[in-house]
Scaffold this motif. Structure first.
Motif, PDB file in Angstrom:
ATOM      1  N   ALA A   1      41.234  41.411  57.422  1.00 49.80           N
ATOM      2  CA  ALA A   1      42.316  41.958  56.588  1.00 49.80           C
ATOM      3  C   ALA A   1      43.701  41.854  57.242  1.00 49.80           C
ATOM      4  CB  ALA A   1      42.010  43.403  56.203  1.00 49.80           C
TER       5      ALA A   1
ATOM      6  N   LEU B   1      33.589  34.304  50.851  1.00 51.90           N
ATOM      7  CA  LEU B   1      34.407  35.514  50.853  1.00 51.90           C
ATOM      8  C   LEU B   1      35.899  35.235  50.680  1.00 51.90           C
ATOM      9  CD1 LEU B   1      34.313  38.636  51.307  1.00 51.90           C
ATOM     10  CD2 LEU B   1      34.730  38.158  53.729  1.00 51.90           C
ATOM     11  N   LEU B   2      36.387  34.173  51.286  1.00 52.72           N
ATOM     12  CA  LEU B   2      37.833  33.942  51.302  1.00 52.72           C
ATOM     13  C   LEU B   2      38.136  32.452  51.247  1.00 52.72           C
ATOM     14  CD1 LEU B   2      40.683  35.342  51.815  1.00 52.72           C
ATOM     15  CD2 LEU B   2      40.361  34.674  54.203  1.00 52.72           C
TER      16      LEU B   2
ATOM     17  N   THR C   1      29.170  42.236  55.318  1.00 47.28           N
ATOM     18  CA  THR C   1      30.431  41.855  54.684  1.00 47.28           C
ATOM     19  C   THR C   1      31.546  42.842  55.023  1.00 47.28           C
ATOM     20  OG1 THR C   1      29.217  40.838  52.859  1.00 47.28           O
ATOM     21  CG2 THR C   1      31.541  41.313  52.485  1.00 47.28           C
ATOM     22  N   GLY C   2      31.213  44.124  55.070  1.00 41.95           N
ATOM     23  CA  GLY C   2      32.224  45.134  55.368  1.00 41.95           C
ATOM     24  C   GLY C   2      32.868  44.927  56.721  1.00 41.95           C
TER      25      GLY C   2
ATOM     26  N   VAL D   1      33.286  42.090  58.257  1.00 44.47           N
ATOM     27  CA  VAL D   1      34.151  40.922  58.169  1.00 44.47           C
ATOM     28  C   VAL D   1      35.448  41.260  57.432  1.00 44.47           C
ATOM     29  CG1 VAL D   1      34.324  38.525  57.410  1.00 44.47           C
ATOM     30  CG2 VAL D   1      32.133  39.414  58.219  1.00 44.47           C
ATOM     31  N   VAL D   2      35.332  42.007  56.347  1.00 47.63           N
ATOM     32  CA  VAL D   2      36.529  42.388  55.588  1.00 47.63           C
ATOM     33  C   VAL D   2      37.507  43.145  56.470  1.00 47.63           C
ATOM     34  CG1 VAL D   2      37.388  43.830  53.704  1.00 47.63           C
ATOM     35  CG2 VAL D   2      35.404  42.356  53.337  1.00 47.63           C
ATOM     36  N   ARG D   3      37.015  44.088  57.249  1.00 49.69           N
ATOM     37  CA  ARG D   3      37.893  44.868  58.120  1.00 49.69           C
ATOM     38  C   ARG D   3      38.499  44.010  59.226  1.00 49.69           C
ATOM     39  NH1 ARG D   3      33.731  48.508  56.808  1.00 49.69           N
ATOM     40  NH2 ARG D   3      34.500  50.383  55.740  1.00 49.69           N
ATOM     41  N   CYS D   4      37.742  43.017  59.687  1.00 49.55           N
ATOM     42  CA  CYS D   4      38.241  42.158  60.769  1.00 49.55           C
ATOM     43  C   CYS D   4      39.346  41.229  60.295  1.00 49.55           C
ATOM     44  CB  CYS D   4      37.094  41.328  61.347  1.00 49.55           C
ATOM     45  SG  CYS D   4      35.894  42.255  62.322  1.00 49.55           S
TER      46      CYS D   4
END
Length: 366
Positions: A74, A99-100, A66-67, A69-72
């Motif tokens: 954002a 997630l979104l 997940t981390g 993906v979050v960084r990608c």
């Protein structure tokens, strides 16, 4: 929804292939060293890949941490009504995390689809879903309604979670059916009754403009998109003039521009720059009908000698509006205003709370 499935490990690639087989139209992107014959191999960094694919897909299933993906994603985020659905699966295939864009983007449903296909557990964290409460934004999406002010969804969902009373004016009955007894909802006849109810908030399903008695901060307006505008104009009429005529007459009817589904005109107007520009600005389709189609429609106004001489049609605005509505109701007959003629038809199954045809008749518009 077209879905991009992205995997960066061998096991992730195997999971991705299972998902692809169960999601028609999806595409799978796998890092080069693990890509099989059904995959599209990539060697670029994952952030670059997602950035490149972001405008093309309505949904992403990322099989990775997940981390990552979050960084990608954002730097790519815009707004909840524009961002695609993003779901994350772990490499072991235990969880599918929405997630979104859970509601409007469809990520909650996508996570559940992933779970169904792979046997993993869907993880949905939106508060209304977690508490088995209805979601007004999802309701709007399922019915093709426009949300007047997206920020009000958060306000009304908070009232749902707090078990506060919400007054609902919905002539379609779809809110009641969708909510199925969930939430502290009181169903009322119209906006005026909602305003007088003393409820903590209100939900209105209407194509009409709003009166002054409603609290705009606590009122969510869901607009059916059910108005079809038949437009005729003289050659070279500017988009600004067409817009002014439409705006002025919809205001007379008390109807919202956000409920306009399409513009319609004669085939001879396919190259009319002002009409094309106004449709583009409004963000709605522009339909054109041949003369024989227009002439076959029975309309209340007498034939137009000007239209017959110019393009060979007995009329444009009224028959075009009725044809576009697929057999709907003419709620404003042809109005001639400067270089523009305008008529308004409404879908046969009406979603507005008053009988607009009767009201228009009372105003002398029909």
């Amino acid at each position: 929804m077209q879905v991009a499935i992205i995997a960066i490990t061998g096991n992730g690639a195997r999971l991705g292939e299972v998902l692809q087989q169960g999601m028609p139209g999806s595409r799978i992107f796998v890092i080069e060293k693990h890509a099989g014959t059904a995959c599209e191999a990539f060697s670029e960094p994952v952030p670059a890949l997602i950035s490149r694919l972001w405008p093309e897909f309505g949904g992403f299933v990322c099989i990775m941490a997940t981390g990552i993906v979050v960084r990608c994603i954002a730097p790519l985020l815009q707004a909840k009504d524009r961002d695609p659905a993003v779901v994350v699966l772990d490499d072991a295939g235990k969880f599918a995390v929405s997630l979104l864009s859970g509601h409007l983007g469809g990520a909650n449903a996508l996570a559940k689809s992933c779970a169904s296909l792979t046997g993993c557990t869907p993880v949905v964290t939106t508060a209304t879903d977690a508490n088995d409460l209805p979601s007004f934004d999802l309701l709007a999406k399922e019915n093709g309604w426009v949300i007047d002010d997206l920020s009000r969804v958060k306000v009304l969902n908070a009232l749902l979670l707090e078990d506060k009373e919400i007054a609902v004016a919905d002539p379609t009955g779809r809110v009641k059916s969708y909510c199925a007894g969930r939430g502290n909802l009181t169903f009322v006849a119209d906006a005026e009754e909602a305003a007088a109810s003393g409820a903590a908030g209100g939900v209105l399903v209407t194509n009409r403009t709003l009166g002054p008695n409603l609290d705009p901060q606590r009122t969510l307006v869901l607009r059916p998109v059910d108005l079809h505008l038949g437009v005729g104009c003289n050659r070279g009429t500017a988009a600004e003039e067409i817009e002014a005529v439409v705006t002025r007459n919809l205001e007379l009817l008390g109807l919202s521009l956000k409920s306009v589904k399409c513009l319609a005109s004669a085939r001879a107007k396919e190259d009319e720059a002002g009409l094309l520009a106004f449709a583009a600005k409004l963000g709605v389709p522009l339909l054109f009908f041949d003369n024989d189609e227009l002439n076959a429609v029975s309309v209340p106004s007498p034939p137009s000698a000007h239209a017959m001489a110019a393009i060979g049609a007995r009329g444009v605005a009224e028959p075009a509006a009725l044809l576009a509505s697929g057999g709907g109701t003419l709620i404003m007959k042809k109005v001639k205003d400067g270089n523009v003629t305008l008529a308004v038809a409404q879908d046969k199954t009406k979603d507005s709370h008053t009988d607009d045809a009767d009201e228009a008749d009372n105003r002398g518009l029909i």
